[in-house]
Scaffold this motif. Structure first.
Motif, short mmCIF file in Angstrom:
data_model
loop_
_atom_site.label_atom_id
_atom_site.label_comp_id
_atom_site.label_asym_id
_atom_site.label_seq_id
_atom_site.Cartn_x
_atom_site.Cartn_y
_atom_site.Cartn_z
N TYR A 1 112.01 20.69 24.00
CA TYR A 1 110.60 20.44 23.95
C TYR A 1 110.06 20.97 22.63
N TYR A 2 109.33 20.15 21.90
CA TYR A 2 108.77 20.52 20.60
C TYR A 2 107.25 20.40 20.65
N GLU B 1 100.39 18.06 19.20
CA GLU B 1 101.30 17.05 19.73
C GLU B 1 102.54 17.72 20.32
N SER B 2 103.05 17.19 21.44
CA SER B 2 104.28 17.70 22.04
C SER B 2 105.25 16.55 22.23
N LEU B 3 106.57 16.85 21.99
CA LEU B 3 107.64 15.84 22.08
C LEU B 3 108.84 16.42 22.79
N TRP B 4 109.62 15.53 23.42
CA TRP B 4 110.87 15.94 24.03
C TRP B 4 112.00 15.88 23.02
N GLU B 5 111.90 15.04 21.99
CA GLU B 5 112.92 14.91 20.96
C GLU B 5 112.44 15.58 19.68
N HIS B 6 113.39 15.99 18.85
CA HIS B 6 113.04 16.61 17.57
C HIS B 6 112.28 15.59 16.72
N PRO B 7 111.28 16.00 15.99
CA PRO B 7 110.48 15.07 15.20
C PRO B 7 111.28 14.30 14.14
N ASN C 1 103.75 20.87 18.22
CA ASN C 1 103.17 21.04 16.89
C ASN C 1 101.81 21.72 17.07
#
Length: 127
Positions: free
Chosen positions: A1-2, A9-15, A4
């Protein structure tokens, strides 16, 4: 979990995952176009390894030659020091008389004895 913190912003994959996937695919296509020959450092040919071993062996032999020369020079220096030390010890133990030295340069005790003999003879001859 990433996550910013700047954008929220939040993501499950690396940006950067998508960027590196595309880069991988591009390099894979280049490799296939060259016929499967890799430019990667781990893909070293057998002849390169043999050449590398030969060069390494030459370097080792050269280093051994230099060390042997240094050892021989050190042994020669040691012999010279021993020879000069023993020669100087002989000179100190029994000084040699120099044949080309004039009589006036005779050691002081010898001069004193010679003067006494001459003095005694002159005193006796006067009486």
């Amino acid at each position: 979990y990433y996550f910013n913190f700047a954008t929220g912003e939040s993501l499950w994959e690396h940006p950067k995952d998508e960027h590196y996937r595309a880069l991988f695919e591009e390099e894979k296509l280049k490799l296939e176009a060259r016929g499967g020959e890799s430019e990667h450092p781990s893909a070293i040919s057998k002849s390169t390894l043999e050449l590398s071993a030969s060069v390494e062996e030459d370097l080792i032999m050269e280093e051994m030659r230099k060390l042997k020369e240094e050892l021989a020079a050190a042994q020669d220096l040691r012999k010279k020091k021993q020879t000069s030390a023993s020669a100087s010890a002989k000179t100190k133990a029994a000084p040699e008389v120099q044949e080309d030295r004039p009589a006036a340069a005779a050691p002081a005790p010898q001069k004193a004895a010679a003067c006494k003999v001459l003095l005694d003879e002159s005193v006796l001859s006067e009486s």
